[in-house]
Scaffold this motif. Structure first.
Motif, PDB file in Angstrom:
ATOM      1  N   SER A 372       0.832  -1.216   0.000  1.00 46.98           N
ATOM      2  CA  SER A 372       0.000   0.000   0.000  1.00 46.98           C
ATOM      3  C   SER A 372       0.856   1.250   0.000  1.00 46.98           C
ATOM      4  N   GLY A 373       2.166   1.119  -0.064  1.00 47.84           N
ATOM      5  CA  GLY A 373       3.037   2.301  -0.051  1.00 47.84           C
ATOM      6  C   GLY A 373       3.708   2.476   1.295  1.00 47.84           C
ATOM      7  N   LEU A 374       3.984   3.742   1.652  1.00 53.69           N
ATOM      8  CA  LEU A 374       4.690   4.022   2.907  1.00 53.69           C
ATOM      9  C   LEU A 374       3.777   3.738   4.098  1.00 53.69           C
ATOM     10  N   GLU A 375       4.217   2.837   4.969  1.00 49.52           N
ATOM     11  CA  GLU A 375       3.424   2.483   6.159  1.00 49.52           C
ATOM     12  C   GLU A 375       3.845   3.315   7.363  1.00 49.52           C
ATOM     13  N   LYS A 376       5.156   3.575   7.461  1.00 51.70           N
ATOM     14  CA  LYS A 376       5.648   4.224   8.665  1.00 51.70           C
ATOM     15  C   LYS A 376       6.964   4.911   8.345  1.00 51.70           C
ATOM     16  N   GLU A 377       7.198   6.083   8.909  1.00 51.03           N
ATOM     17  CA  GLU A 377       8.501   6.747   8.766  1.00 51.03           C
ATOM     18  C   GLU A 377       8.941   7.200  10.145  1.00 51.03           C
ATOM     19  N   ILE A 378      10.165   6.824  10.514  1.00 49.77           N
ATOM     20  CA  ILE A 378      10.660   7.130  11.857  1.00 49.77           C
ATOM     21  C   ILE A 378      12.012   7.809  11.712  1.00 49.77           C
ATOM     22  N   THR A 379      12.224   8.880  12.456  1.00 49.47           N
ATOM     23  CA  THR A 379      13.566   9.474  12.523  1.00 49.47           C
ATOM     24  C   THR A 379      14.181   9.032  13.847  1.00 49.47           C
ATOM     25  N   SER A 380      15.330   8.380  13.759  1.00 49.85           N
ATOM     26  CA  SER A 380      15.922   7.806  14.964  1.00 49.85           C
ATOM     27  C   SER A 380      16.392   8.917  15.904  1.00 49.85           C
ATOM     28  N   ALA A 381      15.978   8.821  17.173  1.00 49.13           N
ATOM     29  CA  ALA A 381      16.348   9.841  18.153  1.00 49.13           C
ATOM     30  C   ALA A 381      17.689   9.523  18.803  1.00 49.13           C
ATOM     31  N   THR A 382      18.170   8.301  18.620  1.00 45.51           N
ATOM     32  CA  THR A 382      19.446   7.912  19.255  1.00 45.51           C
ATOM     33  C   THR A 382      20.266   7.071  18.275  1.00 45.51           C
ATOM     34  N   SER A 383      21.504   6.811  18.695  1.00 44.79           N
ATOM     35  CA  SER A 383      22.352   5.896  17.925  1.00 44.79           C
ATOM     36  C   SER A 383      22.311   4.521  18.577  1.00 44.79           C
ATOM     37  N   GLY A 384      22.524   3.497  17.782  1.00 45.17           N
ATOM     38  CA  GLY A 384      22.561   2.133  18.348  1.00 45.17           C
ATOM     39  C   GLY A 384      21.580   1.223  17.644  1.00 45.17           C
ATOM     40  N   ASN A 385      20.881   0.435  18.453  1.00 43.66           N
ATOM     41  CA  ASN A 385      19.952  -0.538  17.877  1.00 43.66           C
ATOM     42  C   ASN A 385      18.516  -0.022  17.983  1.00 43.66           C
ATOM     43  N   LEU A 386      17.712  -0.465  17.053  1.00 43.80           N
ATOM     44  CA  LEU A 386      16.320  -0.006  17.023  1.00 43.80           C
ATOM     45  C   LEU A 386      15.433  -1.167  16.591  1.00 43.80           C
ATOM     46  N   THR A 387      14.299  -1.299  17.257  1.00 47.54           N
ATOM     47  CA  THR A 387      13.329  -2.332  16.856  1.00 47.54           C
ATOM     48  C   THR A 387      11.985  -1.657  16.591  1.00 47.54           C
ATOM     49  N   VAL A 388      11.374  -2.014  15.482  1.00 48.32           N
ATOM     50  CA  VAL A 388      10.058  -1.469  15.140  1.00 48.32           C
ATOM     51  C   VAL A 388       9.129  -2.649  14.890  1.00 48.32           C
ATOM     52  N   GLU A 389       7.962  -2.589  15.519  1.00 49.08           N
ATOM     53  CA  GLU A 389       6.992  -3.677  15.331  1.00 49.08           C
ATOM     54  C   GLU A 389       5.777  -3.123  14.592  1.00 49.08           C
ATOM     55  N   ILE A 390       5.335  -3.901  13.601  1.00 44.34           N
ATOM     56  CA  ILE A 390       4.150  -3.504  12.816  1.00 44.34           C
ATOM     57  C   ILE A 390       3.100  -4.592  12.996  1.00 44.34           C
ATOM     58  N   LYS A 391       1.889  -4.198  13.243  1.00 43.24           N
ATOM     59  CA  LYS A 391       0.792  -5.182  13.235  1.00 43.24           C
ATOM     60  C   LYS A 391       0.421  -5.426  11.774  1.00 43.24           C
ATOM     61  N   ALA A 392       0.637  -6.664  11.337  1.00 40.64           N
ATOM     62  CA  ALA A 392       0.457  -6.948   9.911  1.00 40.64           C
ATOM     63  C   ALA A 392      -1.009  -6.803   9.508  1.00 40.64           C
ATOM     64  N   GLU A 393      -1.184  -6.178   8.355  1.00 42.39           N
ATOM     65  CA  GLU A 393      -2.512  -6.148   7.744  1.00 42.39           C
ATOM     66  C   GLU A 393      -2.450  -6.980   6.479  1.00 42.39           C
ATOM     67  N   GLN A 394      -3.537  -7.006   5.743  1.00 38.66           N
ATOM     68  CA  GLN A 394      -3.555  -7.883   4.565  1.00 38.66           C
ATOM     69  C   GLN A 394      -2.816  -7.202   3.403  1.00 38.66           C
ATOM     70  N   LYS A 395      -1.515  -7.144   3.521  1.00 34.98           N
ATOM     71  CA  LYS A 395      -0.648  -6.549   2.499  1.00 34.98           C
ATOM     72  C   LYS A 395       0.183  -7.675   1.877  1.00 34.98           C
ATOM     73  N   LYS A 396       0.602  -7.450   0.629  1.00 38.68           N
ATOM     74  CA  LYS A 396       1.364  -8.522  -0.043  1.00 38.68           C
ATOM     75  C   LYS A 396       2.762  -8.688   0.539  1.00 38.68           C
ATOM     76  N   PHE A 397       3.316  -7.591   1.070  1.00 42.29           N
ATOM     77  CA  PHE A 397       4.697  -7.655   1.577  1.00 42.29           C
ATOM     78  C   PHE A 397       4.971  -6.468   2.474  1.00 42.29           C
TER      79      PHE A 397
END
Ligand SMILES: [Zn+2]
Ligand SMILES: [Zn+2]
Length: 425
Positions: A372-397
């Motif tokens: 469906s295009g852009l789902e989420k855009e995040i600007t990282s507030a820190t350096s290091g590791n980052l984890t983002v979780e998305i609740k899947a919808e009926q998208k192909k990928f």
């Protein structure tokens, strides 16, 4: 067999060679389990006797011999000990070929210790497209290998134009897997044929798309991976369409990132939205050093089951890979249940897709995209590791891109692009 905690198994074979066997060879069969990356064989006996060592595989292929000098040899697809072929350690019945050269008493006990080290998912980085003096590059294969190592690459694919003579002397080193290849280079487009010293008999020059696809099909039947190269390049675009042949991979990032690569990513994204799944890779197309032109610019990172060529190419075919602008870059993975980037997961309500990023910098922009295009855009507030979780919808990928401010005064540039994780709807 004893199992220890390091992902290895150890098998001990104790035999007695009798005086009357002196001057003969005999087979000692043993079973190799599945999923072995490397097999070490050590043997010991009283050195007043002379017992030779040789080995044949589960396919009854002769793998090598080392006389009696060495008490330890190993077999691995990426590198075997001297005197032995570098082959996959395939499951089945292998044979130690014992040679009873001198037996100086009634009998001699000989102990063989066989250690199996299993494959495991490992992140390796490499370059899928480099040239040498075998076509229009400036480095020989011998000069290219230390250059690739100095970029901390784990693998390179040597892809000279329309010939394979450069492939004959290729040999891996401990830290670098050197994959044979050829860049099939015609006036209507270029494709990399990877994994075989000599993918086809005869020459590479054809004039029609039918002949072209026949040639590529033949190479694939022989076991090669076929990747379409820089399809939107200003000088050498692909002109024969995309519907008569399914490429294994598409090179969406060729050398320094350019407008033609952007066009290619957009084309690839549209095809993904149509349900056409094709893994992406990158290649430096290195010929000679200039600004940002070097092996590993860009880098293709692969979640491979071993350093062996077979596992590396399979991981590329499966899309277990992502591309970054250089070897020192942010890295990532996408997971969903037990599956990873490149896999397809059956959609069900409540499914989570997890994006993990490592070595992110403050200000990096992470985009998560779907059919469906852009789902989420995040600007990282820190350096290091980052984890983002998305609740899947009926998208192909779902897939991801990371942008960074690399040059003052310019907009953030693409630093990393992933393959998708697919949902079966
Ligand atoms: Zn090319
Ligand atoms: Zn090239």
């Amino acid at each position: 067999m004893t199992i220890n905690s390091r992902g290895t198994d150890r098998l001990v074979l104790d035999i007695f060679i009798k005086k009357e066997q002196e001057g003969t060879y005999f087979n000692l069969p043993f079973e190799v389990p599945k999923n072995v990356d490397r097999m070490d064989i050590q043997y010991s006996y009283s050195r007043s006797h002379i017992v030779d060592l040789a080995l044949s595989s589960a396919n009854n292929e002769f793998i090598g011999a080392s006389g009696s000098d060495r008490e330890h040899i190993w077999i691995c697809e990426s590198l075997s000990s001297d005197g032995y072929k570098a082959v996959q350690v395939l499951p089945g019945t292998w044979n130690i070929i014992a040679g009873a050269y001198k037996i100086t008493s009634d009998e001699v006990p000989v102990r063989y210790e066989i250690t199996y080290t299993y494959k495991k998912r490992t992140l390796l980085k490499g370059d899928c497209h480099v040239h040498t003096t075998a076509s229009d590059g400036v480095l020989t294969v011998e000069e290219l290998i230390p250059t690739a190592k100095s970029s901390m690459l784990d693998f390179i694919c040597i892809t000279d134009h329309n010939n394979y003579t450069h492939n004959i002397p290729l040999r891996n080193t401990e830290s670098l897997t050197v994959i044979p290849g050829v860049e099939w280079t015609l006036y209507n487009g270029h494709a990399n044929i990877l994994g075989l010293e000599k993918p086809i008999d005869g020459q590479y020059f054809v004039n029609t798309s039918e002949e072209a696809y026949e040639l590529l099909n033949k190479a694939r039947q022989n076991g090669a991976l076929i990747s379409i190269n820089h399809p939107f390049d200003d000088g050498c675009p692909w002109k024969w369409g995309y519907d008569s042949f399914e490429f294994d991979c598409m090179e969406v990032w060729n050398g320094i990132f350019k407008h033609s690569d952007m066009k290619c990513i957009s084309f690839w994204h549209d095809r993904l939205c149509q349900g056409k799944r094709i893994p992406i890779i990158g290649g430096s197309d290195f010929h000679r050093f200039s600004n940002y032109a070097a092996p590993g610019f860009p880098t293709t990172w692969v979640y491979s089951m071993s350093r062996g060529q077979t596992d590396l190419l399979n991981a590329l075919r499966q899309g277990h890979c992502f591309v970054t602008y250089q070897p020192d870059a942010p890295i990532m993975d996408i997971t969903c249940n037990q599956s990873h980037m490149g896999d397809a997961v059956a959609y069900e309500p409540g499914l989570s897709v997890i994006f993990n990023y490592t070595s992110v910098k403050t200000g990096d922009i992470i985009k998560i995209l779907s059919s469906s295009g852009l789902e989420k855009e995040i600007t990282s507030a820190t350096s290091g590791n980052l984890t983002v979780e998305i609740k899947a919808e009926q998208k192909k990928f779902y897939r991801t891109e990371l942008y960074r401010n690399l040059l003052p005064g310019f907009p953030p540039m693409l630093c990393m692009i992933s393959n998708p994780i697919y949902l079966n709807l």
